[in-house]
Design an enzyme around this catalytic site. Structure first.
Site, mmCIF file in Angstrom:
data_model
loop_
_atom_site.group_PDB
_atom_site.id
_atom_site.type_symbol
_atom_site.label_atom_id
_atom_site.label_comp_id
_atom_site.label_asym_id
_atom_site.label_seq_id
_atom_site.Cartn_x
_atom_site.Cartn_y
_atom_site.Cartn_z
ATOM 1 N N TYR A 1 0.847 -1.205 0.000
ATOM 2 C CA TYR A 1 0.000 0.000 0.000
ATOM 3 C C TYR A 1 0.877 1.248 0.000
ATOM 4 O O TYR A 1 0.650 2.185 -0.774
ATOM 5 C CB TYR A 1 -0.897 -0.046 1.238
ATOM 6 C CG TYR A 1 -1.699 1.206 1.530
ATOM 7 C CD1 TYR A 1 -2.897 1.465 0.853
ATOM 8 C CD2 TYR A 1 -1.299 2.111 2.510
ATOM 9 C CE1 TYR A 1 -3.648 2.599 1.139
ATOM 10 C CE2 TYR A 1 -2.045 3.239 2.804
ATOM 11 C CZ TYR A 1 -3.216 3.483 2.126
ATOM 12 O OH TYR A 1 -3.963 4.617 2.415
ATOM 13 N N LYS B 1 0.995 4.369 -2.747
ATOM 14 C CA LYS B 1 0.713 5.760 -2.361
ATOM 15 C C LYS B 1 1.945 6.648 -2.577
ATOM 16 O O LYS B 1 1.815 7.840 -2.813
ATOM 17 C CB LYS B 1 0.253 5.799 -0.900
ATOM 18 C CG LYS B 1 -1.170 5.254 -0.694
ATOM 19 C CD LYS B 1 -2.211 6.220 -1.266
ATOM 20 C CE LYS B 1 -3.628 5.823 -0.894
ATOM 21 N NZ LYS B 1 -4.635 6.782 -1.375
#
Ligand code: NAP
Length: 241
Positions: free
Chosen positions: A148, A152
């Protein structure tokens, strides 16, 4: 940009920060808010906030034809908020390639596809804005959510790439950095969290002020400051958590 009389589109508007963003934009005087979500049924309570001003849009940000259809249905958008996001992968070594790919599909490629599709509308507006929902883990990886974090971080770089290019087209590009927010996404993490309402209001007021980097809560402010002062130290700290 001024929120009053703006026409906004919020992705992932059916729950969490996205839903609070719709409410905050309405309170701040947006004349119309396109509430985009994968499941039209789940958007009904959001439309009920202001049925004349909230327009539901079925939109999965990984589906090209749905993005194209949304851009046709919403040609008057002058504020695009790329809020939709997933936390599909965790540790990079133990997550599957498909989980990491899902994070990149939504958190990076979804944002890029939305920006490209809505660029003509934003240019026509002659004064517009894009806000991309990033996170403190865009600044340095937290290995427990390394996949993740990587998606990002890529979205952070994308936001930086867009900013100077779109400045010439009178489109402000905002980096939105929340700390931990009390939504479904991190329900399982037993840490202090800020409410999505507070975060949404901070985003809307940051857009209104023209802040390049919108730090939505004390955790985000502290992390951003620490990162600015010593990125290497910050990386080591996040790596140790
Ligand atoms: N919560 C936090 O601590 C935190 C911190 C920093 C940044 N953020 C970021 O803030 C944003 C909002 O997160 P949240 O906390 O509100 O999470 P959330 O409650 O889990 O909501 C995520 C939203 O994104 C939507 N979404 C997921 N995949 C999608 C897709 N392929 N197409 C369209 N929509 C999709 C979800 O729709 P469905 O209901 O259909 O799944 C939902 O509306 C995300 O970008 C997240 O990474 C969150």
């Amino acid at each position: 940009m001024k929120i009053e009389k703006s026409v906004a589109l919020v992705t992932g508007a059916n729950r969490g920060i996205g839903r609070s963003l719709v409410a905050s934009l309405l309170r701040s005087g947006a004349s119309r808010v396109y509430a985009a979500g994968r499941d039209p049924k789940a958007l009904e309570p959001v439309v009920a906030l202001a049925p004349k001003r909230v327009i539901p849009l079925q939109l999965d940000v990984t589906v090209e034809r749905e993005i194209e259809a949304a851009a046709k249905t919403a040609p008057d958008v002058n504020l695009l908020i790329n809020n939709a996001g997933v936390l599909a992968s965790y540790n990079v070594l133990s997550s599957s390639q498909a989980q990491v790919a899902q994070d990149f599909a939504v958190n990076f490629f979804g944002v890029l596809a939305m920006v490209k599709a809505f660029l003509p509308a934003l240019e026509r507006a002659n004064g517009a804005a894009i806000a991309n929902l990033l996170t403190v883990v865009s600044l340095a990886s937290r290995p427990v959510i390394g996949g993740y974090s990587a998606s990002k971080a890529a979205a952070f770089s994308l936001t930086q790439a867009l900013r100077p290019e779109l400045k010439q087209k009178k489109i402000d590009v905002h980096t939105v950095i929340p700390g931990a927010v009390d939504t479904d996404m991190i329900r399982a993490f037993p840490i202090a969290k800020t409410s999505p309402e507070v975060v949404a209001d901070a985003i809307v007021s940051g857009i209104e002020r023209g802040a390049e980097d919108i730090l939505t809560d004390p955790m985000a402010e502290g992390a951003f400051q620490a990162w600015l002062e010593n990125p290497k130290e910050f990386e080591r700290y996040f790596g140790s958590l």
